[in-house]
Design an enzyme around this catalytic site. Structure first.
Site, mmCIF file in Angstrom:
data_model
loop_
_atom_site.group_PDB
_atom_site.id
_atom_site.type_symbol
_atom_site.label_atom_id
_atom_site.label_comp_id
_atom_site.label_asym_id
_atom_site.label_seq_id
_atom_site.Cartn_x
_atom_site.Cartn_y
_atom_site.Cartn_z
ATOM 1 N N ALA A 144 0.950 -1.430 0.221
ATOM 2 C CA ALA A 144 -0.004 -0.402 -0.005
ATOM 3 C C ALA A 144 1.039 1.705 0.027
ATOM 4 O O ALA A 144 1.916 1.139 0.475
ATOM 5 C CB ALA A 144 -0.864 0.016 1.328
ATOM 6 N N GLY A 198 0.320 -4.734 1.221
ATOM 7 C CA GLY A 198 -0.754 -5.688 -0.014
ATOM 8 C C GLY A 198 -0.126 -5.761 -1.257
ATOM 9 O O GLY A 198 -1.444 -6.686 -2.168
ATOM 10 N N GLU A 203 -0.347 -9.093 -1.103
ATOM 11 C CA GLU A 203 -2.002 -9.544 -0.607
ATOM 12 C C GLU A 203 -2.609 -9.814 -1.616
ATOM 13 O O GLU A 203 -3.574 -10.126 -2.429
ATOM 14 C CB GLU A 203 -2.111 -8.657 0.583
ATOM 15 C CG GLU A 203 -1.862 -9.047 2.050
ATOM 16 C CD GLU A 203 -2.080 -7.952 3.072
ATOM 17 O OE1 GLU A 203 -1.249 -6.469 2.156
ATOM 18 O OE2 GLU A 203 -2.874 -7.810 3.937
ATOM 19 N N GLU A 232 4.449 -5.108 7.022
ATOM 20 C CA GLU A 232 3.996 -4.060 8.053
ATOM 21 C C GLU A 232 4.713 -4.000 9.052
ATOM 22 O O GLU A 232 4.127 -3.102 9.643
ATOM 23 C CB GLU A 232 2.596 -4.500 7.529
ATOM 24 C CG GLU A 232 2.021 -4.114 6.002
ATOM 25 C CD GLU A 232 1.794 -5.485 5.573
ATOM 26 O OE1 GLU A 232 2.842 -6.311 5.984
ATOM 27 O OE2 GLU A 232 0.949 -5.346 4.438
HETATM 28 N N1 CO8 Z 1 4.489 3.237 -0.684
HETATM 29 C C1 CO8 Z 1 4.915 4.283 -1.167
HETATM 30 N N2 CO8 Z 1 5.935 4.871 -1.693
HETATM 31 C C2 CO8 Z 1 7.080 3.909 -2.067
HETATM 32 C C3 CO8 Z 1 6.695 2.503 -1.698
HETATM 33 C C4 CO8 Z 1 5.284 2.261 -0.742
HETATM 34 N N3 CO8 Z 1 4.697 0.962 -0.141
HETATM 35 N N4 CO8 Z 1 7.422 1.439 -1.486
HETATM 36 C C5 CO8 Z 1 8.572 2.262 -2.228
HETATM 37 N N5 CO8 Z 1 7.626 3.035 -2.429
HETATM 38 C C6 CO8 Z 1 8.522 4.112 -3.134
HETATM 39 C C7 CO8 Z 1 10.242 5.018 -2.586
HETATM 40 O O1 CO8 Z 1 9.235 5.818 -1.983
HETATM 41 C C8 CO8 Z 1 11.094 5.603 -3.412
HETATM 42 O O2 CO8 Z 1 10.357 6.857 -4.116
HETATM 43 P P1 CO8 Z 1 11.370 8.379 -4.219
HETATM 44 O O3 CO8 Z 1 11.986 7.885 -5.195
HETATM 45 O O4 CO8 Z 1 10.596 8.764 -4.347
HETATM 46 O O5 CO8 Z 1 11.984 7.954 -2.808
HETATM 47 C C9 CO8 Z 1 10.890 4.596 -4.968
HETATM 48 O O6 CO8 Z 1 9.130 4.216 -4.417
HETATM 49 C C10 CO8 Z 1 11.769 3.624 -4.422
HETATM 50 O O7 CO8 Z 1 11.739 2.625 -4.159
HETATM 51 P P2 CO8 Z 1 13.493 2.718 -3.231
HETATM 52 O O8 CO8 Z 1 14.133 3.966 -3.035
HETATM 53 O O9 CO8 Z 1 12.675 2.445 -1.775
HETATM 54 O O10 CO8 Z 1 13.937 1.355 -4.123
HETATM 55 P P3 CO8 Z 1 14.650 0.504 -3.022
HETATM 56 O O11 CO8 Z 1 14.998 -1.071 -4.264
HETATM 57 O O12 CO8 Z 1 15.869 0.994 -2.357
HETATM 58 O O13 CO8 Z 1 14.216 -1.036 -2.328
HETATM 59 C C11 CO8 Z 1 11.886 -1.410 -1.599
HETATM 60 C C12 CO8 Z 1 12.850 -1.625 -2.537
HETATM 61 C C13 CO8 Z 1 12.696 -2.731 -0.863
HETATM 62 C C14 CO8 Z 1 10.681 -2.132 -2.175
HETATM 63 C C15 CO8 Z 1 11.546 -0.299 -1.022
HETATM 64 O O14 CO8 Z 1 10.624 0.458 -1.942
HETATM 65 C C16 CO8 Z 1 10.354 -0.267 0.396
HETATM 66 O O15 CO8 Z 1 10.833 -1.001 1.622
HETATM 67 N N6 CO8 Z 1 9.331 0.387 0.142
HETATM 68 C C17 CO8 Z 1 8.108 -0.064 0.979
HETATM 69 C C18 CO8 Z 1 7.697 -2.131 1.237
HETATM 70 C C19 CO8 Z 1 6.649 -1.871 1.849
HETATM 71 O O16 CO8 Z 1 6.906 -1.060 3.681
HETATM 72 N N7 CO8 Z 1 5.731 -2.388 1.711
HETATM 73 C C20 CO8 Z 1 3.974 -2.475 2.582
HETATM 74 C C21 CO8 Z 1 3.213 -0.904 2.689
HETATM 75 S S1 CO8 Z 1 1.678 -1.630 4.188
HETATM 76 C C22 CO8 Z 1 0.790 -2.229 3.665
HETATM 77 O O17 CO8 Z 1 1.410 -2.878 2.928
HETATM 78 C C23 CO8 Z 1 -0.390 -2.141 4.240
HETATM 79 C C24 CO8 Z 1 -1.399 -2.658 3.459
HETATM 80 C C25 CO8 Z 1 -2.785 -2.822 4.407
HETATM 81 C C26 CO8 Z 1 -2.947 -1.309 3.683
HETATM 82 C C27 CO8 Z 1 -4.334 -0.869 4.651
HETATM 83 C C28 CO8 Z 1 -4.918 0.041 4.845
HETATM 84 C C29 CO8 Z 1 -4.707 1.229 6.027
#
Ligand code: CO8
Length: 263
Positions: free
Chosen positions: A66, A111, A114, A134
């Site tokens: 998400a 997500g 999921e 998460e």
């Molecule tokens: N949301 C928003 N932006 C994101 C997300 C995300 N989940 N993942 C990556 N991005 C963005 C980064 O912020 C970055 O943006 P910018 O270039 O502007 O800084 C761009 O994408 C590239 O990402 P990275 O530079 O971080 O790339 P890396 O190769 O270094 O890392 C990863 C890739 C490992 C995927 C890393 O980006 C990461 O850990 N992302 C988050 C993953 C995560 O925690 N996902 C779970 C999110 S919570 C969720 O899914 C809950 C679902 C239920 C929701 C219920 C509603 C309330």
């Protein structure tokens, strides 16, 4: 509806829905979920679509979860509404009367994992990464992960994934039964399309009945599940496709299924 976060194409009865929001690694925000809800409705209404494949644009990400930027701004009530909206859209995907295959090309986190779990099965690239991270954000899965993953791989493995938030390689995901098959990145879509074509050649009504029977059976006791299977079998037998399938076997030729999803 014009899509800005995803692409929906269809060739020879195989639809492909590609998540395409590269600046956020295809993270699920409200706009993307709204488009997905519309795309699912379109696929549902189009009787020519036999199989749906979900994948992510590029090689890096299927869906990185998400959208954390959006989640971070939510009130508790807003979070509940966002989770409900996401759950409804993902459940509508799961409820499609056709087979849905996830072709996971990269990150399938939170997500994203999921979303893949709501598909009928998952194929993955060797580069795919799965996880429910998460907990690292002080959260828990909210788009069905605690429920669908536990039903698929068991409570103990699900707890390990959810409690640690650890990333799993495609090979590890296959080992625990989350993923059916792993392919080289350049082969993922061709292999997935091959299987989609095989499935797409089967009868629509029997595919629907099989999907519904397996799904309903998982949520009930064995005796009830067997009763559901008996009824579905009998209905299938009355369909034009069953007529064609059994006749083709007796005439020693390949069946040509032309029936509708409704039998
Ligand atoms: N949301 C928003 N932006 C994101 C997300 C995300 N989940 N993942 C990556 N991005 C963005 C980064 O912020 C970055 O943006 P910018 O270039 O502007 O800084 C761009 O994408 C590239 O990402 P990275 O530079 O971080 O790339 P890396 O190769 O270094 O890392 C990863 C890739 C490992 C995927 C890393 O980006 C990461 O850990 N992302 C988050 C993953 C995560 O925690 N996902 C779970 C999110 S919570 C969720 O899914 C809950 C679902 C239920 C929701 C219920 C509603 C309330």
């Amino acid at each position: 509806m014009t899509y800005t976060c995803l692409d929906l194409t269809c060739t020879d009865g195989i639809a492909t829905l590609t998540f395409n929001r590269p600046k956020a690694l295809n993270a699920l925000n409200s706009a993307l979920l709204t488009e997905l809800a519309d795309a699912v409705r379109q696929v549902d209404a189009d009787e020519t679509v036999r199989v749906l494949i979900l994948t992510g644009a590029g090689e890096k990400s299927f869906i990185a979860g998400a959208d954390i930027t959006e989640i971070a701004t939510l009130s508790p009530l807003g979070a509940k509404q966002f989770a409900q909206f996401g759950q409804e859209v993902i459940s509508s995907l799961q409820a499609l009367p056709i087979p849905v295959i996830a072709a996971v090309n990269g990150f399938a986190l939170g997500g994203g994992c999921e979303m893949a779990l709501a598909c009928d099965f998952i194929y993955a690239s060797e580069k795919a990464i799965f996880g429910l991270p998460e907990i690292t954000l002080g959260l828990i899965p909210g788009f069905g992960g605690t429920q669908r993953l536990a039903r698929l791989i068991g409570a103990n493995r699900t707890k390990e994934m959810v409690f640690t938030g650890r990333h799993l390689s495609a090979a590890e995901a296959r080992e625990i039964g989350l993923v059916n098959k792993v392919f080289a990145p350049e082969e993922l879509m061709t292999k997935t399309l091959d299987v989609a074509r095989v499935i797409g050649g089967k009868g629509k009504a029997s595919l629907r009945a099989a999907k519904e029977t397996i799904g309903q059976g998982l949520n009930t006791d064995l005796a009830t599940g067997l009763a559901i299977e008996r009824d579905a079998f009998a209905l299938c037998l009355a369909s034009p496709d069953a007529q064609e399938g059994t006749t083709a076997f007796l005439e020693k030729r390949k069946p040509v299924f032309t029936g509708s999803r409704k039998g």
